[in-house]
Structures are given as C-alpha cells and as structure tokens.
Design an enzyme around this catalytic site. Sequence first.
Site, mmCIF file in Angstrom:
data_model
loop_
_atom_site.group_PDB
_atom_site.id
_atom_site.type_symbol
_atom_site.label_atom_id
_atom_site.label_comp_id
_atom_site.label_asym_id
_atom_site.label_seq_id
_atom_site.Cartn_x
_atom_site.Cartn_y
_atom_site.Cartn_z
ATOM 1 N N ASP A 139 0.879 -1.178 0.000
ATOM 2 C CA ASP A 139 0.000 0.000 0.000
ATOM 3 C C ASP A 139 0.915 1.228 0.000
ATOM 4 O O ASP A 139 1.428 1.618 -1.036
ATOM 5 C CB ASP A 139 -0.876 -0.125 1.263
ATOM 6 C CG ASP A 139 -2.023 0.865 1.321
ATOM 7 O OD1 ASP A 139 -1.747 2.058 1.400
ATOM 8 O OD2 ASP A 139 -3.190 0.447 1.297
ATOM 9 N N LYS B 117 -1.035 -1.166 -4.677
ATOM 10 C CA LYS B 117 -1.845 0.040 -4.899
ATOM 11 C C LYS B 117 -0.914 1.170 -5.331
ATOM 12 O O LYS B 117 -0.397 1.909 -4.483
ATOM 13 C CB LYS B 117 -2.556 0.437 -3.602
ATOM 14 C CG LYS B 117 -3.616 -0.541 -3.110
ATOM 15 C CD LYS B 117 -4.283 0.025 -1.868
ATOM 16 C CE LYS B 117 -5.218 -0.953 -1.208
ATOM 17 N NZ LYS B 117 -5.631 -0.494 0.134
HETATM 18 P P1 IMP Z 1 1.663 -0.473 3.837
HETATM 19 O O1 IMP Z 1 2.658 -0.539 4.969
HETATM 20 O O2 IMP Z 1 0.911 0.830 3.839
HETATM 21 O O3 IMP Z 1 2.277 -0.765 2.481
HETATM 22 O O4 IMP Z 1 0.544 -1.537 4.125
HETATM 23 C C1 IMP Z 1 0.860 -2.854 4.204
HETATM 24 C C2 IMP Z 1 -0.091 -3.686 5.032
HETATM 25 O O5 IMP Z 1 -1.330 -3.046 5.348
HETATM 26 C C3 IMP Z 1 -0.458 -4.899 4.224
HETATM 27 O O6 IMP Z 1 0.507 -5.919 4.371
HETATM 28 C C4 IMP Z 1 -1.815 -5.249 4.755
HETATM 29 O O7 IMP Z 1 -1.660 -6.090 5.888
HETATM 30 C C5 IMP Z 1 -2.412 -3.929 5.156
HETATM 31 N N1 IMP Z 1 -3.299 -3.407 4.087
HETATM 32 C C6 IMP Z 1 -2.991 -2.502 3.128
HETATM 33 N N2 IMP Z 1 -4.048 -2.245 2.323
HETATM 34 C C7 IMP Z 1 -5.048 -3.042 2.780
HETATM 35 C C8 IMP Z 1 -6.424 -3.245 2.350
HETATM 36 O O8 IMP Z 1 -6.936 -2.657 1.380
HETATM 37 N N3 IMP Z 1 -7.157 -4.148 3.065
HETATM 38 C C9 IMP Z 1 -6.645 -4.824 4.132
HETATM 39 N N4 IMP Z 1 -5.372 -4.675 4.561
HETATM 40 C C10 IMP Z 1 -4.582 -3.783 3.892
#
Ligand code: IMP
Length: 188
Positions: free
Chosen positions: A116, A144
């Site tokens: 994300d 994303k």
């Molecule tokens: P980041 O650190 O922002 O890249 O997010 C990573 C983590 O957030 C992922 O490994 C997921 O566990 C959680 N995550 C991110 N987007 C979603 C979503 O749309 N639905 C559920 N969990 C999410």
Amino acid sequence: MKYLYEFSRMTETIKIHDKKFRKFISSVKIQKAIGKIAGRINADFRNKKPIFLSVLNGSFLFAADLLKKVNVECEISFIKVASYSGTKSSGKVIKLIGLNENLRGRTVIILEDIVDTGNTLENVLQELKAHHPEKIIIATLFFKPKAYKKKIKLDYIGIEMPNEFLVGYGLDYDGLGRNFPDIYTLKT
Ligand code: IMP
Ligand code: MG
C-alpha cells in the site's frame, strides 16, 4: 447464533462487521496472476535455491498457492512485523519475529499480500539487510500504485489495485474476511 458476516450469492455482496463489500476480483483471476509470478520465478531462480519469506498474517494464502506452483529447489519461512513503542523520542521500533534461518549469502524472496504505502515493506527490508543476504527480491500479490510512497522497486506484482479498502484472500477487515477466495471492495 449471530454471524459476523453474511454472504449473498445472488448479489455477490458480503457484510463484515458494520460494512458491506462487493466482489471485485475473482479467485480465478487471482490464481492466474499467481501462476504468472510462479512462471517467472521458476525461470529466474533455477539453481539459486531461494528462501521465500512470507510476511504474515496477510500473505498466508498467497504463499501457499504460489509455492504449489514453484518448481525450483527452495525453502520457505514465515515472519511477522512487530512494532514496539520505543523508549527513544523516535517512537516506533520495528522488529521481525520468526526468522530463525541464516540468510547470509542467500537469495531471499519476500512474499507480501499487498503493498500500500510501502511503509511495511521498507521496514522489512531494513531489518533483512542486517542479515546480509546476497539478494532481496520482492513479490507482492497486490499493489496500490496510487498509495505507494516509496522508491523501492517491486520485482513481481500480481495485480494492480485502485486505492480502495480491500478484503479477502488474506486481507482482513478488523480480523475478518481473510478466508474468502475472492477479493471484495467496500460497497459505495
Ligand atoms: P503499507 O505498509 O501501507 O504498504 O501496508 C501494508 C499492510 O497493510 C499490508 O501488508 C496489509 O496487511 C495492510 N493493508 C494494506 N491495504 C489493505 C487493504 O486494502 N485491506 C486490508 N489490509 C490492507
Ligand atoms: Mg501484510
């Protein structure tokens, strides 16, 4: 007994806790994307004996389905990212838990459910580098691009997603929904 999620086959909508979701990506499409990643890994890592590191909890289904399609000699291990409130003013301290293997000189392939913002990935990479692997490769099932804030190159991406909240196939909404074979998005 009251179920926390309700499923409707007609409309392909589900209710988890207080929110309604609609089917967005089918399990067939997900399995095809995983097959493509496996094909590329099989071509790229013959004789490299990579070690896959699946980042729990979200990546458990991806890891299981991908590894069934990988045919190069390999190992797999599972890690978790735990964050503590540090004693220093910098605040959060990130630690990897569950890593018992010696990674020195190894080819490591990180398996993520979704990237994300990229914060989690950056933390994982920083921790892993301290174990001196020869190479770190990143494979994420979902990505994303509009939410991504980092410059880290993602080597294998399954499916690009809009910047929306998703649930299913490993992804949860407040603990529920990881078990669905398809991906759902918030119903608006
Ligand atoms: P980041 O650190 O922002 O890249 O997010 C990573 C983590 O957030 C992922 O490994 C997921 O566990 C959680 N995550 C991110 N987007 C979603 C979503 O749309 N639905 C559920 N969990 C999410
Ligand atoms: Mg995750």
